[in-house]
Design a protein around this motif. Structure first.
Motif, PDB file in Angstrom:
ATOM      1  N   UNK B 140     -37.179  -9.324  -6.921  1.00 46.92           N
ATOM      2  CA  UNK B 140     -36.396  -8.376  -7.716  1.00 46.92           C
ATOM      3  C   UNK B 140     -36.395  -6.992  -7.072  1.00 46.92           C
ATOM      4  N   UNK B 141     -37.568  -6.555  -6.662  1.00 47.07           N
ATOM      5  CA  UNK B 141     -37.683  -5.219  -6.079  1.00 47.07           C
ATOM      6  C   UNK B 141     -37.028  -5.168  -4.698  1.00 47.07           C
ATOM      7  N   UNK B 142     -37.214  -6.220  -3.930  1.00 47.84           N
ATOM      8  CA  UNK B 142     -36.622  -6.279  -2.589  1.00 47.84           C
ATOM      9  C   UNK B 142     -35.093  -6.239  -2.695  1.00 47.84           C
ATOM     10  N   UNK B 143     -34.557  -7.011  -3.648  1.00 49.54           N
ATOM     11  CA  UNK B 143     -33.106  -7.025  -3.845  1.00 49.54           C
ATOM     12  C   UNK B 143     -32.615  -5.651  -4.307  1.00 49.54           C
ATOM     13  N   UNK B 144     -33.413  -4.982  -5.103  1.00 53.58           N
ATOM     14  CA  UNK B 144     -33.031  -3.640  -5.571  1.00 53.58           C
ATOM     15  C   UNK B 144     -32.955  -2.667  -4.396  1.00 53.58           C
ATOM     16  N   UNK B 145     -33.934  -2.736  -3.495  1.00 51.18           N
ATOM     17  CA  UNK B 145     -33.926  -1.837  -2.339  1.00 51.18           C
ATOM     18  C   UNK B 145     -32.710  -2.127  -1.448  1.00 51.18           C
ATOM     19  N   UNK B 146     -32.340  -3.405  -1.340  1.00 50.46           N
ATOM     20  CA  UNK B 146     -31.141  -3.756  -0.563  1.00 50.46           C
ATOM     21  C   UNK B 146     -29.893  -3.222  -1.263  1.00 50.46           C
ATOM     22  N   UNK B 147     -29.880  -3.325  -2.598  1.00 44.35           N
ATOM     23  CA  UNK B 147     -28.750  -2.801  -3.387  1.00 44.35           C
ATOM     24  C   UNK B 147     -28.611  -1.286  -3.156  1.00 44.35           C
ATOM     25  N   UNK B 148     -29.724  -0.599  -3.131  1.00 42.52           N
ATOM     26  CA  UNK B 148     -29.700   0.851  -2.901  1.00 42.52           C
ATOM     27  C   UNK B 148     -29.099   1.159  -1.529  1.00 42.52           C
ATOM     28  N   UNK B 149     -29.560   0.440  -0.543  1.00 49.13           N
ATOM     29  CA  UNK B 149     -29.120   0.698   0.823  1.00 49.13           C
ATOM     30  C   UNK B 149     -27.605   0.492   0.943  1.00 49.13           C
ATOM     31  N   UNK B 150     -27.127  -0.545   0.268  1.00 50.79           N
ATOM     32  CA  UNK B 150     -25.709  -0.879   0.390  1.00 50.79           C
ATOM     33  C   UNK B 150     -24.819  -0.004  -0.485  1.00 50.79           C
ATOM     34  N   UNK B 151     -25.277   0.282  -1.692  1.00 50.13           N
ATOM     35  CA  UNK B 151     -24.393   0.946  -2.658  1.00 50.13           C
ATOM     36  C   UNK B 151     -24.722   2.415  -2.924  1.00 50.13           C
ATOM     37  N   UNK B 152     -25.945   2.812  -2.642  1.00 47.18           N
ATOM     38  CA  UNK B 152     -26.348   4.203  -2.929  1.00 47.18           C
ATOM     39  C   UNK B 152     -27.130   4.745  -1.735  1.00 47.18           C
ATOM     40  N   UNK B 213     -37.536 -11.142 -16.132  1.00 50.09           N
ATOM     41  CA  UNK B 213     -36.760 -10.528 -15.045  1.00 50.09           C
ATOM     42  C   UNK B 213     -35.496 -11.361 -14.863  1.00 50.09           C
ATOM     43  N   UNK B 214     -34.668 -11.368 -15.898  1.00 50.89           N
ATOM     44  CA  UNK B 214     -33.536 -12.296 -15.924  1.00 50.89           C
ATOM     45  C   UNK B 214     -32.250 -11.675 -15.420  1.00 50.89           C
ATOM     46  N   UNK B 215     -32.337 -10.470 -14.911  1.00 50.89           N
ATOM     47  CA  UNK B 215     -31.125  -9.867 -14.336  1.00 50.89           C
ATOM     48  C   UNK B 215     -31.562  -8.915 -13.225  1.00 50.89           C
ATOM     49  N   UNK B 216     -30.634  -8.498 -12.381  1.00 50.50           N
ATOM     50  CA  UNK B 216     -31.017  -7.611 -11.281  1.00 50.50           C
ATOM     51  C   UNK B 216     -31.662  -6.331 -11.798  1.00 50.50           C
ATOM     52  N   UNK B 217     -32.614  -5.814 -11.037  1.00 51.10           N
ATOM     53  CA  UNK B 217     -33.398  -4.630 -11.403  1.00 51.10           C
ATOM     54  C   UNK B 217     -32.494  -3.472 -11.829  1.00 51.10           C
ATOM     55  N   UNK B 218     -31.408  -3.237 -11.057  1.00 47.65           N
ATOM     56  CA  UNK B 218     -30.587  -2.058 -11.324  1.00 47.65           C
ATOM     57  C   UNK B 218     -29.782  -2.177 -12.607  1.00 47.65           C
ATOM     58  N   UNK B 219     -29.750  -3.390 -13.202  1.00 45.46           N
ATOM     59  CA  UNK B 219     -29.010  -3.547 -14.456  1.00 45.46           C
ATOM     60  C   UNK B 219     -29.872  -3.320 -15.691  1.00 45.46           C
ATOM     61  N   UNK B 220     -31.155  -3.080 -15.516  1.00 48.63           N
ATOM     62  CA  UNK B 220     -32.014  -2.764 -16.667  1.00 48.63           C
ATOM     63  C   UNK B 220     -31.813  -1.295 -17.081  1.00 48.63           C
ATOM     64  N   UNK B 221     -31.869  -1.058 -18.391  1.00 48.38           N
ATOM     65  CA  UNK B 221     -31.807   0.308 -18.909  1.00 48.38           C
ATOM     66  C   UNK B 221     -30.611   1.065 -18.366  1.00 48.38           C
TER      67      UNK B 221
END
Lengths: 469, 447
Positions: B140-152, B213-221
């Motif tokens: 979850x955390x690894x995917x979040x860091x990849x999401x950050x790199x790609x989108x933010x 942890x049923x959804x991507x990290x960045x979709x919480x809160x």
């Protein structure tokens, strides 16, 4: 099992295995935090508690990946177990993401410092009698109060740190905090509150000797409360102000100290590109002291940090120029700068982070009276209830006691408000610095974990934004 | 959450003091307190286990694991009370603690309000995952860091952690209560800002709690919203001029405002008789737009609780019903000291009911105001006056968001502001431990 129970020893005495032959960088920490709270609210004992938290932790670095583990027991088995589990945790990350071996300087350092009182421990009755005497004095000398709170907070942290680089140290540091809170009502029947806090390094019996030594402080607090009862709103805007020592200490800690912590520098804080630059008036020098100043032990002395490094004073600003950052082993290696020994953890289960110790703007040569006399229209700001700073160095402090300055004279008290500004911009406006330095260590700094810190400062004259009408 | 009643064993043993389990630290402690002469005793034993992945400056750098435990002892003798906690559970340690507790209590002052919770049906509760899924946490955390790199790409993730925490706790007292709970959950927290070649933005932070942890990290809160907001804050500028206008409070800033009201109806200010709301029970204290509930028993609340720290089975409560204050948040001690009614829970797990308008409509209907991402301010005075710096905030003019703000002060009075709420969004953010919409208050000062 029986033998092991008999061998349960203290943080100070428990045998520690030799870590210097371990292939990976390793830290082992045995720690005990003891906290006692006694509180009288309007004469009633509303808190009478003791908390003891002790245990052992280990941190290991494998291919640049860190593993940390802790257990709430101090014995041979738990020491073996946390070393094993910390290694497993580091290996998990090393397996997942690999990395490069990090070579830390092979610094070794040894120290033992025990600040326990040489006097016999004070029994609870004695502490309670002290609080009751203070409470009685308040009752008899401060008429018209809605409420009064007298709170004693005692905290002792004992730590033993060993590292694979050969460092080892033991420290036992007690801290004593006494808070007097007075509450009255204004004409609109709204509560008006002020606090006075006495805080220092040392056990209760060394710091609080005679209740009568606090009476003058209480008289002053009561008069300030009466002034605040009639307080007027501050006039919002960019103003010339004098920040008294409590606030200049907060400014040093929050607004300058945090942006020059090397982990935040590595994260791109505004200070990252200012090293060597003039960031303040030449009247301003600022230091994060490790443990002592002018031969005197400071309120939060750190004699060995939680990575086994020798703590050094970090001169952050020297006559207006930003000189250095506060480091742990990792950030010092990354930035190729000397380590300052700022790695600290609050409880045994916390990992060490870069934290301040005793942070202060150094005193100058001006007299407070002359500073007040030099302002035609501004504010003298004395007490705060909290503060916060940003990576941009923008800061905010809550003000709970301040006075107008009109034509060089103190005027009416002002209502609670907030001040803010860009720290380095504000420090460039400093034109006077008082010749006295006052320390306090009543609070905790929150950065993932709480930790005791001390702030100090003289009064400074500067310009900043103040909230109000 | 599951519950079983009339769990056999411990409470009977403690009541007749004839058969206690010496190997159980809690049982041993209760017996020693009784033998020491305490007339009323209450003890709890909690142990927690945590695994935590930490990110520093955009990379996972630390895996932390560990446990802690606390044996809490509380005793009353001659109406004098003391409490003490230790985490060394050996008999020697407990014996020392009991001896010290007796000295502390005898050295204290008598207070008729001291007592312990009455007998209630025994309860055994459990909620959430009982084991960590470390691989899922890492992924979850690894995917979040990849999401950050790609989108933010301009986001600097100063601190970020994802932990699994399991707490097992049992509470007993000499009146026979016996509550046990095991609760596991995942908690994410993050602090970040944005940085380009020339500028950096203000730090922002948020977090969430979840059972799964049923959804991507960045979709919480509110994580994805705040990341986008941070990237847009490079062009921050001061207000053109002071004004009095509307304040749109975001869910991330809500605790600063709701927290004033909640804090004012707890033990300390009510016992000290300094709460603004001391005479306002069952009266309107906020705008009728506000209905606020505390739902510790809600099955969707990962940080709920089945019993209170003073030994009562918890219930859900409505704190504000259309602006009317329906309950104080008094403990049993606070209730005895003030003569008011004890609350049925101890707060937390707050849910502010959504309204009818979309956030977009609320912004469109704002002539001049500020949408507040975070209030960096001093603790409000007891009478409610506050001022603070608007962080991660935007200026609104003629129904349009104009630009992000810097060096902008917000000031007013908390109680007045809560009475001035004119709109509640139907959009909400669920943080796991609370769920809030956006609120619009009027006549707030900005400078």
């Amino acid at each position: 099992m029986i033998i092991e129970v008999l061998q349960v020893m203290t943080v100070k005495d428990h045998p520690i295995p030799d870590l210097t032959n371990r292939p990976l960088y390793t830290e082992l920490r045995l720690q005990e935090n003891v906290r006692q709270t006694l509180q009288l609210m309007n004469g009633d004992v509303t808190s009478n508690s003791v908390e003891t938290v002790s245990g052992v932790s280990a941190r290991i670095c494998d291919q640049g990946q860190w593993g940390f583990a802790s257990l709430p027991e101090i014995n041979d088995r738990s020491i073996t177990q946390v070393l094993q589990e910390a290694g497993n945790n580091a290996a998990f990350l090393a397996h997942q993401q690999g990395g490069q071996s990090v070579r830390f300087p092979d610094q070794s350092f040894s120290v033992s410092k025990d600040f326990s009182s040489q006097q016999p421990a004070a029994p609870l009755e004695q502490k309670l009698a002290f609080l009751k005497t203070i409470d009685r004095y308040v009752q008899e000398n401060c008429p018209g109060l809605e409420s009064r709170i007298i709170r004693l907070h005692l905290e002792t942290i004992s730590k033993r740190v060993h590292t694979s680089t050969g460092s080892q140290g033991f420290t036992r540091i007690p801290r004593t905090i006494l808070t007097v809170c007075l509450v009255t009502s204004n004409d609109q029947q709204e509560p008006v509150e002020l606090l006075h806090i006495v805080s220092d390094c040392g056990d209760y019996q060394d710091v609080l000797t005679e209740p009568s030594s606090l009476y003058a402080d209480i008289d002053k607090l009561y008069q300030q409360l009466l002034d605040k009862k009639e307080a007027v709103p501050a006039s919002a805007g960019y103003k010339e102000v004098i920040l008294d020592s409590e606030l200049s200490g907060l400014l040093a800690h929050e607004a300058i100290g945090h942006p020059v912590e090397a982990d935040l520098v590595l994260a791109g804080s505004v200070a990252a590109e200012l090293q060597g630059e003039m960031v303040a008036s030449p009247l301003v020098s600022m230091v994060d002291f490790a443990h002592s100043c002018d031969g005197k032990t400071l309120p939060v002395p750190v004699f060995i940090d939680d990575e086994g490094s020798k703590p050094e004073d970090a001169v952050l600003i020297d006559q207006g120029r930003l000189t250095s950052f506060m480091h742990n082993r990792y950030s010092a290696a990354q930035l190729k700068q000397p380590s300052s020994g700022n790695a600290r953890a609050f409880k045994y289960f916390d990992e060490p982070l870069i934290r301040m110790r005793n942070t202060a703007i150094l005193p100058g040569h001006d007299k407070l009276e002359a500073m007040i006399a030099s302002i035609d229209d501004g504010y003298y700001l004395i007490k705060s209830n909290n503060g916060e700073a940003d990576a941009t160095a923008e800061f905010m402090f809550g003000i709970t006691l301040g006075y107008e300055i009109k034509n060089g004279q103190l005027g009416r008290a002002i209502q609670d408000t907030t001040i803010s500004g860009m720290a380095f911009d504000v420090l460039k406006t400093v034109t006077m610095v008082s010749d006295s330095l006052h320390w306090e260590c009543s609070g905790y700094c929150g950065k993932k974990q709480d930790i005791p810190v001390a702030c100090g400062g003289p009064a400074i004259k500067c310009k900043l934004h103040i909230g109000g009408e | 959450m599951s519950q079983s009643s009339n769990h056999p064993g411990f409470n009977q043993g403690c009541q007749n003091h004839s058969c206690y389990d010496q190997s159980c630290p809690l049982s041993y402690a209760m017996e020693q307190l009784r033998l020491a002469g305490f007339e009323k005793t209450q003890c709890s034993l909690s142990s927690d286990y945590r695994q935590e992945l930490n990110v520093e400056n955009g990379a996972i750098t630390l895996l932390r694991s560990g446990s802690d435990r606390e044996l809490y002892l509380s005793g009353i003798i001659d109406q004098k009370k003391a409490s003490l906690s230790i985490n060394d559970l050996s008999h020697d340690s407990i014996d020392s603690a009991v001896a010290e507790l007796l000295l502390m209590a005898k050295g204290s002052e008598a207070d008729d309000a001291y007592t312990i919770a009455p007998a209630q049906p025994t309860g055994v509760f459990s909620a959430g995952p009982q084991l960590a899924d470390l691989e899922a946490m890492y992924d979850s955390l690894k995917a979040f860091l990849a999401h950050l790199k790609q989108n933010h790409p301009s986001i600097v993730m100063t601190e970020c952690s994802l932990d699994y925490t399991r707490i097992h706790s049992r509470m007993v007292n000499s009146n026979g209560i016996d509550f046990t709970e095991t609760r596991g959950n995942y908690n994410g927290s993050l602090m970040f800002n944005a940085k380009n070649d020339h500028d950096i933005t203000s730090l922002n932070y948020t977090g969430f709690t979840t059972f799964t942890l049923d959804k991507p990290f960045h979709q919480f809160g509110s994580i994805e919203q705040l990341l986008r907001s941070s990237q847009a804050e490079f062009r921050a500028q001061p207000l053109p001029k002071k004004f009095t206008g509307d304040l749109i409070i975001t869910p991330d800033a809500m605790d600063d405002f709701i927290g004033f009201l909640v804090g004012s109806v707890t033990d300390a200010p009510l016992i000290a008789n300094i709460s603004l709301y001391k005479d306002k029970l069952h009266e309107a204290v906020t705008s009728p737009c506000l209905t606020l509930k505390s739902l510790p028993l809600d099955s969707t609340m990962p940080n709920g609780y089945p019993f209170t720290s003073d030994g009562f089975q918890a219930e859900n409560l409505t704190l504000l019903n259309n602006g009317v204050l329906e309950s104080f948040l008094l403990t049993d001690y606070g209730a005895r000291k003030t003569g008011l009614k004890k609350a049925v829970n101890e707060g937390g797990c707050m849910v502010l009911e959504p309204g009818e308008q979309t956030l977009a409509d609320i912004i469109a209907n704002t002539r001049e105001g500020v949408i507040l991402g975070r209030l960096s301010g001093g603790t409000p005075a007891d009478k409610g006056d506050f001022s603070g710096v608007a962080k991660n905030s935007y200026y609104i003019k003629d129904g349009q968001i104009q630009f992000p703000l810097t060096e902008t002060m917000v000031s007013g009075n908390m109680a007045t502001l809560l009475r001035s709420i004119v709109a509640v969004s139907k959009d909400v953010v669920d943080f796991g431990d609370s769920c809030y919409p956006w609120l619009k208050a009027t006549k707030v000062n900005f400078s």
